[in-house]
Design a protein around this motif. Structure first.
Motif, PDB file in Angstrom:
ATOM      1  N   GLU A   1      41.677  36.061  36.713  1.00 34.02           N
ATOM      2  CA  GLU A   1      42.350  36.946  35.757  1.00 34.02           C
ATOM      3  C   GLU A   1      43.674  37.449  36.333  1.00 34.02           C
ATOM      4  OE1 GLU A   1      40.425  40.036  32.862  1.00 34.02           O
ATOM      5  OE2 GLU A   1      40.606  40.925  34.864  1.00 34.02           O
ATOM      6  N   LEU A   2      43.691  37.774  37.623  1.00 35.10           N
ATOM      7  CA  LEU A   2      44.914  38.245  38.270  1.00 35.10           C
ATOM      8  C   LEU A   2      45.873  37.102  38.593  1.00 35.10           C
ATOM      9  CD1 LEU A   2      43.332  40.962  40.554  1.00 35.10           C
ATOM     10  CD2 LEU A   2      44.760  41.331  38.522  1.00 35.10           C
ATOM     11  N   VAL A   3      45.361  35.902  38.781  1.00 37.72           N
ATOM     12  CA  VAL A   3      46.250  34.744  38.943  1.00 37.72           C
ATOM     13  C   VAL A   3      47.070  34.575  37.669  1.00 37.72           C
ATOM     14  CG1 VAL A   3      46.340  32.221  39.122  1.00 37.72           C
ATOM     15  CG2 VAL A   3      44.810  33.518  40.607  1.00 37.72           C
ATOM     16  N   LEU A   4      46.420  34.788  36.533  1.00 35.42           N
ATOM     17  CA  LEU A   4      47.074  34.598  35.243  1.00 35.42           C
ATOM     18  C   LEU A   4      47.953  35.774  34.824  1.00 35.42           C
ATOM     19  CD1 LEU A   4      44.082  33.031  33.285  1.00 35.42           C
ATOM     20  CD2 LEU A   4      46.005  31.851  34.363  1.00 35.42           C
ATOM     21  N   ASN A   5      47.954  36.843  35.598  1.00 32.93           N
ATOM     22  CA  ASN A   5      48.773  38.017  35.273  1.00 32.93           C
ATOM     23  C   ASN A   5      49.333  38.596  36.572  1.00 32.93           C
ATOM     24  OD1 ASN A   5      49.975  40.285  34.271  1.00 32.93           O
ATOM     25  ND2 ASN A   5      48.118  41.168  33.399  1.00 32.93           N
ATOM     26  N   SER A   6      50.447  38.063  37.014  1.00 27.34           N
ATOM     27  CA  SER A   6      50.993  38.457  38.317  1.00 27.34           C
ATOM     28  C   SER A   6      51.388  39.930  38.368  1.00 27.34           C
ATOM     29  CB  SER A   6      52.188  37.581  38.686  1.00 27.34           C
ATOM     30  OG  SER A   6      53.298  37.859  37.860  1.00 27.34           O
ATOM     31  N   LYS A   7      51.712  40.516  37.232  1.00 26.72           N
ATOM     32  CA  LYS A   7      52.120  41.927  37.215  1.00 26.72           C
ATOM     33  C   LYS A   7      50.955  42.866  37.527  1.00 26.72           C
ATOM     34  CE  LYS A   7      55.768  40.879  34.021  1.00 26.72           C
ATOM     35  NZ  LYS A   7      56.007  40.552  32.644  1.00 26.72           N
ATOM     36  N   ALA A   8      49.734  42.399  37.355  1.00 25.36           N
ATOM     37  CA  ALA A   8      48.558  43.240  37.591  1.00 25.36           C
ATOM     38  C   ALA A   8      47.952  43.032  38.983  1.00 25.36           C
ATOM     39  CB  ALA A   8      47.503  42.953  36.524  1.00 25.36           C
ATOM     40  N   ARG A   9      48.512  42.142  39.773  1.00 29.19           N
ATOM     41  CA  ARG A   9      47.952  41.870  41.102  1.00 29.19           C
ATOM     42  C   ARG A   9      48.101  43.077  42.015  1.00 29.19           C
ATOM     43  NH1 ARG A   9      50.966  36.082  41.683  1.00 29.19           N
ATOM     44  NH2 ARG A   9      49.906  35.091  39.918  1.00 29.19           N
ATOM     45  N   PRO A  10      47.030  43.438  42.707  1.00 37.90           N
ATOM     46  CA  PRO A  10      47.115  44.606  43.593  1.00 37.90           C
ATOM     47  C   PRO A  10      47.871  44.291  44.882  1.00 37.90           C
ATOM     48  CG  PRO A  10      44.937  43.626  43.729  1.00 37.90           C
ATOM     49  CD  PRO A  10      45.681  42.880  42.655  1.00 37.90           C
ATOM     50  N   THR A  11      48.564  45.278  45.384  1.00 41.30           N
ATOM     51  CA  THR A  11      49.249  45.147  46.671  1.00 41.30           C
ATOM     52  C   THR A  11      48.241  45.226  47.808  1.00 41.30           C
ATOM     53  OG1 THR A  11      51.223  46.146  45.734  1.00 41.30           O
ATOM     54  CG2 THR A  11      51.072  46.113  48.132  1.00 41.30           C
ATOM     55  N   TYR A  12      47.268  46.132  47.656  1.00 44.74           N
ATOM     56  CA  TYR A  12      46.208  46.305  48.653  1.00 44.74           C
ATOM     57  C   TYR A  12      44.868  46.255  47.936  1.00 44.74           C
ATOM     58  CZ  TYR A  12      50.246  48.683  50.719  1.00 44.74           C
ATOM     59  OH  TYR A  12      51.500  49.010  51.153  1.00 44.74           O
ATOM     60  N   TRP A  13      43.931  45.509  48.479  1.00 48.17           N
ATOM     61  CA  TRP A  13      42.599  45.473  47.881  1.00 48.17           C
ATOM     62  C   TRP A  13      41.547  45.161  48.935  1.00 48.17           C
ATOM     63  CZ3 TRP A  13      39.943  40.740  47.846  1.00 48.17           C
ATOM     64  CH2 TRP A  13      40.710  39.592  48.046  1.00 48.17           C
ATOM     65  N   ARG A  14      40.320  45.501  48.578  1.00 49.01           N
ATOM     66  CA  ARG A  14      39.179  45.265  49.465  1.00 49.01           C
ATOM     67  C   ARG A  14      38.049  44.672  48.629  1.00 49.01           C
ATOM     68  NH1 ARG A  14      38.158  50.391  51.442  1.00 49.01           N
ATOM     69  NH2 ARG A  14      37.051  50.810  49.522  1.00 49.01           N
ATOM     70  N   ARG A  15      37.441  43.635  49.136  1.00 45.71           N
ATOM     71  CA  ARG A  15      36.284  43.039  48.468  1.00 45.71           C
ATOM     72  C   ARG A  15      35.143  44.052  48.489  1.00 45.71           C
ATOM     73  NH1 ARG A  15      33.655  37.183  50.036  1.00 45.71           N
ATOM     74  NH2 ARG A  15      31.955  37.253  48.533  1.00 45.71           N
ATOM     75  N   GLU A  16      34.436  44.180  47.376  1.00 43.99           N
ATOM     76  CA  GLU A  16      33.383  45.191  47.273  1.00 43.99           C
ATOM     77  C   GLU A  16      32.092  44.799  47.969  1.00 43.99           C
ATOM     78  OE1 GLU A  16      32.704  46.284  43.224  1.00 43.99           O
ATOM     79  OE2 GLU A  16      34.716  47.074  42.989  1.00 43.99           O
ATOM     80  N   ASN A  17      31.766  43.527  47.948  1.00 43.05           N
ATOM     81  CA  ASN A  17      30.460  43.110  48.438  1.00 43.05           C
ATOM     82  C   ASN A  17      30.580  41.688  48.971  1.00 43.05           C
ATOM     83  OD1 ASN A  17      27.745  42.005  48.446  1.00 43.05           O
ATOM     84  ND2 ASN A  17      27.145  43.779  47.228  1.00 43.05           N
ATOM     85  N   PHE A  18      29.980  41.426  50.100  1.00 41.55           N
ATOM     86  CA  PHE A  18      30.080  40.094  50.692  1.00 41.55           C
ATOM     87  C   PHE A  18      28.861  39.225  50.411  1.00 41.55           C
ATOM     88  CE2 PHE A  18      33.377  42.390  52.767  1.00 41.55           C
ATOM     89  CZ  PHE A  18      34.368  41.445  52.939  1.00 41.55           C
ATOM     90  N   ASP A  19      27.989  39.680  49.539  1.00 43.66           N
ATOM     91  CA  ASP A  19      26.859  38.876  49.095  1.00 43.66           C
ATOM     92  C   ASP A  19      27.407  37.813  48.136  1.00 43.66           C
ATOM     93  OD1 ASP A  19      24.621  37.770  47.922  1.00 43.66           O
ATOM     94  OD2 ASP A  19      23.749  39.677  47.299  1.00 43.66           O
ATOM     95  N   SER A  20      27.120  36.557  48.399  1.00 42.45           N
ATOM     96  CA  SER A  20      27.697  35.480  47.594  1.00 42.45           C
ATOM     97  C   SER A  20      27.247  35.516  46.136  1.00 42.45           C
ATOM     98  CB  SER A  20      27.364  34.122  48.206  1.00 42.45           C
ATOM     99  OG  SER A  20      25.966  33.917  48.193  1.00 42.45           O
ATOM    100  N   THR A  21      26.175  36.233  45.836  1.00 43.36           N
ATOM    101  CA  THR A  21      25.731  36.322  44.442  1.00 43.36           C
ATOM    102  C   THR A  21      26.459  37.421  43.682  1.00 43.36           C
ATOM    103  OG1 THR A  21      23.924  37.840  44.976  1.00 43.36           O
ATOM    104  CG2 THR A  21      23.435  35.473  45.050  1.00 43.36           C
ATOM    105  N   HIS A  22      27.234  38.222  44.376  1.00 40.73           N
ATOM    106  CA  HIS A  22      27.993  39.314  43.764  1.00 40.73           C
ATOM    107  C   HIS A  22      29.347  38.751  43.333  1.00 40.73           C
ATOM    108  CE1 HIS A  22      28.507  43.605  43.081  1.00 40.73           C
ATOM    109  NE2 HIS A  22      29.720  43.509  43.572  1.00 40.73           N
ATOM    110  N   TYR A  23      29.470  38.408  42.059  1.00 37.13           N
ATOM    111  CA  TYR A  23      30.651  37.710  41.557  1.00 37.13           C
ATOM    112  C   TYR A  23      31.023  38.287  40.198  1.00 37.13           C
ATOM    113  CZ  TYR A  23      33.793  33.723  41.081  1.00 37.13           C
ATOM    114  OH  TYR A  23      34.903  32.938  40.980  1.00 37.13           O
ATOM    115  N   ASP A  24      32.289  38.478  39.964  1.00 37.84           N
ATOM    116  CA  ASP A  24      32.756  39.023  38.690  1.00 37.84           C
ATOM    117  C   ASP A  24      32.876  37.878  37.683  1.00 37.84           C
ATOM    118  OD1 ASP A  24      34.209  40.044  36.534  1.00 37.84           O
ATOM    119  OD2 ASP A  24      35.396  41.369  37.815  1.00 37.84           O
ATOM    120  N   GLN A  25      31.912  37.779  36.788  1.00 40.62           N
ATOM    121  CA  GLN A  25      31.876  36.690  35.811  1.00 40.62           C
ATOM    122  C   GLN A  25      32.933  36.841  34.717  1.00 40.62           C
ATOM    123  OE1 GLN A  25      29.877  33.991  35.924  1.00 40.62           O
ATOM    124  NE2 GLN A  25      28.826  34.655  37.766  1.00 40.62           N
TER     125      GLN A  25
END
Length: 142
Positions: free
Chosen positions: A59-83
């Motif tokens: 979603e952020l690849v498709l909207n460069s204006k919304a890309r965060p300057t700083y971000w942190r992944r919320e969870n490192f469990d591979s099943t935790h994915y934003d569908q």
């Protein structure tokens, strides 16, 4: 030939190997100059995105204006994915690595650091949100 050297030498080696194999009896490869883009099959499952992993969702690849300057992944469990956004669930931060503790620093993606920028690839910025959603839904089908 050793497998070191340039990409062109390695590519030539692979072409020769293929053409000398039994596959070469039914198909023939030639070298060419240029970049071969990888297929988009399963792209939705390969977060983070761009060459340096600086964008957490499609979603952020498709909207460069919304890309965060700083971000942190919320969870490192591979099943935790934003569908919905197709990528890693993440928290947008208002501070970067320089302003964080040593323990937190390694989890922050800071796009102000050289080589970590998330600029460019603005070709989809003209899309309206409904069109972006359509692209995302299409990519889910690959």
């Amino acid at each position: 030939m050793a497998l070191g050297g340039t990409t062109a030498e390695y590519g030539q080696h692979l072409v020769e190997w293929y053409n000398d194999s039994f596959y070469g009896e039914i198909a023939w490869l030639d070298t060419f100059e240029g970049y071969v883009a990888p297929p988009l099959d399963g792209i939705w499952a390969t977060a983070p995105f761009l060459h340096n992993g600086s964008v957490p969702t499609i979603e952020l690849v498709l909207n460069s204006k919304a890309r965060p300057t700083y971000w942190r992944r919320e969870n490192f469990d591979s099943t935790h994915y934003d569908q919905t956004a197709l990528g890693w669930p993440h928290t947008v931060l208002d501070y970067g690595q320089a302003d964080s503790s040593a323990a937190e620093r390694r989890f922050i993606y800071d796009t102000t650091i050289e080589g970590h920028h998330n600029s460019g690839h603005t070709f989809d910025d003209h899309l309206k949100n409904d069109k972006r959603r359509s692209v995302i839904e299409y990519l889910k089908s690959l």
